[in-house]
Scaffold this motif. Sequence first.
Motif, PDB file in Angstrom:
ATOM      1  N   THR A  47      94.036  -7.585   9.961  1.00 11.78           N
ATOM      2  CA  THR A  47      93.385  -6.628  11.338  1.00 11.78           C
ATOM      3  C   THR A  47      94.676  -5.751  11.750  1.00 11.78           C
ATOM      4  O   THR A  47      94.438  -4.706  12.182  1.00 11.78           O
ATOM      5  CB  THR A  47      92.537  -7.554  12.270  1.00 11.78           C
ATOM      6  N   LEU A  48      95.567  -6.406  12.167  1.00 13.27           N
ATOM      7  CA  LEU A  48      96.884  -5.714  12.938  1.00 13.27           C
ATOM      8  C   LEU A  48      97.277  -4.769  12.031  1.00 13.27           C
ATOM      9  O   LEU A  48      97.530  -3.719  12.646  1.00 13.27           O
ATOM     10  CB  LEU A  48      97.924  -6.841  13.130  1.00 13.27           C
ATOM     11  N   LEU A  63      95.677  -2.968   9.909  1.00 14.45           N
ATOM     12  CA  LEU A  63      94.744  -1.651   9.910  1.00 14.45           C
ATOM     13  C   LEU A  63      94.682  -1.035  11.254  1.00 14.45           C
ATOM     14  O   LEU A  63      94.378   0.098  11.084  1.00 14.45           O
ATOM     15  CB  LEU A  63      93.326  -2.465   9.396  1.00 14.45           C
ATOM     16  N   SER A  64      94.733  -2.176  12.301  1.00 15.67           N
ATOM     17  CA  SER A  64      94.595  -1.122  13.585  1.00 15.67           C
ATOM     18  C   SER A  64      95.773  -0.546  13.841  1.00 15.67           C
ATOM     19  O   SER A  64      95.726   0.714  14.608  1.00 15.67           O
ATOM     20  CB  SER A  64      94.409  -2.483  14.558  1.00 15.67           C
ATOM     21  N   LEU A  65      96.952  -0.866  13.315  1.00 17.34           N
ATOM     22  CA  LEU A  65      98.217  -0.057  13.597  1.00 17.34           C
ATOM     23  C   LEU A  65      98.107   1.183  12.778  1.00 17.34           C
ATOM     24  O   LEU A  65      98.814   1.984  13.532  1.00 17.34           O
ATOM     25  CB  LEU A  65      99.210  -0.985  13.472  1.00 17.34           C
ATOM     26  N   SER A  66      97.583   1.288  11.757  1.00 12.10           N
ATOM     27  CA  SER A  66      97.608   2.640  10.989  1.00 12.10           C
ATOM     28  C   SER A  66      96.817   3.579  11.716  1.00 12.10           C
ATOM     29  O   SER A  66      97.114   4.822  11.301  1.00 12.10           O
ATOM     30  CB  SER A  66      97.024   2.128   9.775  1.00 12.10           C
ATOM     31  N   GLY A  67      95.969   3.105  12.471  1.00 13.67           N
ATOM     32  CA  GLY A  67      95.439   4.301  13.269  1.00 13.67           C
ATOM     33  C   GLY A  67      95.978   4.869  14.469  1.00 13.67           C
ATOM     34  O   GLY A  67      95.468   5.686  15.298  1.00 13.67           O
ATOM     35  N   CYS A  68      97.120   4.204  14.655  1.00 14.76           N
ATOM     36  CA  CYS A  68      97.945   4.510  15.991  1.00 14.76           C
ATOM     37  C   CYS A  68      99.429   5.153  15.569  1.00 14.76           C
ATOM     38  O   CYS A  68     100.239   4.946  16.250  1.00 14.76           O
ATOM     39  CB  CYS A  68      98.144   3.372  16.647  1.00 14.76           C
ATOM     40  N   TRP A 119     101.356   6.949  18.745  1.00 20.94           N
ATOM     41  CA  TRP A 119     101.829   5.990  19.600  1.00 20.94           C
ATOM     42  C   TRP A 119     103.359   6.074  19.649  1.00 20.94           C
ATOM     43  O   TRP A 119     103.913   6.480  18.595  1.00 20.94           O
ATOM     44  CB  TRP A 119     101.586   4.582  19.266  1.00 20.94           C
ATOM     45  N   ARG A 132     104.318   0.918  19.627  1.00 19.50           N
ATOM     46  CA  ARG A 132     103.946   0.322  18.369  1.00 19.50           C
ATOM     47  C   ARG A 132     104.831  -1.275  18.390  1.00 19.50           C
ATOM     48  O   ARG A 132     104.437  -2.320  17.817  1.00 19.50           O
ATOM     49  CB  ARG A 132     104.773   1.124  17.200  1.00 19.50           C
ATOM     50  N   ALA A 146     102.494  -3.849  20.364  1.00 18.69           N
ATOM     51  CA  ALA A 146     101.737  -4.290  19.638  1.00 18.69           C
ATOM     52  C   ALA A 146     102.021  -5.123  18.430  1.00 18.69           C
ATOM     53  O   ALA A 146     101.324  -5.927  18.257  1.00 18.69           O
ATOM     54  CB  ALA A 146     100.734  -2.779  18.910  1.00 18.69           C
ATOM     55  N   GLY A 176     101.065  -8.902  18.042  1.00 20.93           N
ATOM     56  CA  GLY A 176     100.399  -9.593  16.858  1.00 20.93           C
ATOM     57  C   GLY A 176     101.022 -10.868  16.478  1.00 20.93           C
ATOM     58  O   GLY A 176     100.552 -11.818  15.957  1.00 20.93           O
TER      59      GLY A 176
END
Length: 71
Positions: free
Chosen positions: A16-17, A19-24, A27, A32, A35, A39
Amino acid sequence: MSINTKRFTVALVAATLVLSLSGCSHWSKRDRNTAIGAGAGAIGGSILTNGSGLGTIGGAAVGGIIGHQVH
């Protein structure tokens, strides 16, 4: 909580971490790092406290602070 359940939970949180960072991508480096630190801290806190919610949240907070301070 059994060992297999803990491993599954850690793998799920890590996925989840990632995948969520790939959308950021917009930032800043500090955002980064914060985050990623949160995580990693959450995973570490969960493992060290055998899945305790308080340990997970505490680990996330400490990891986020450390990640924020990394330049």
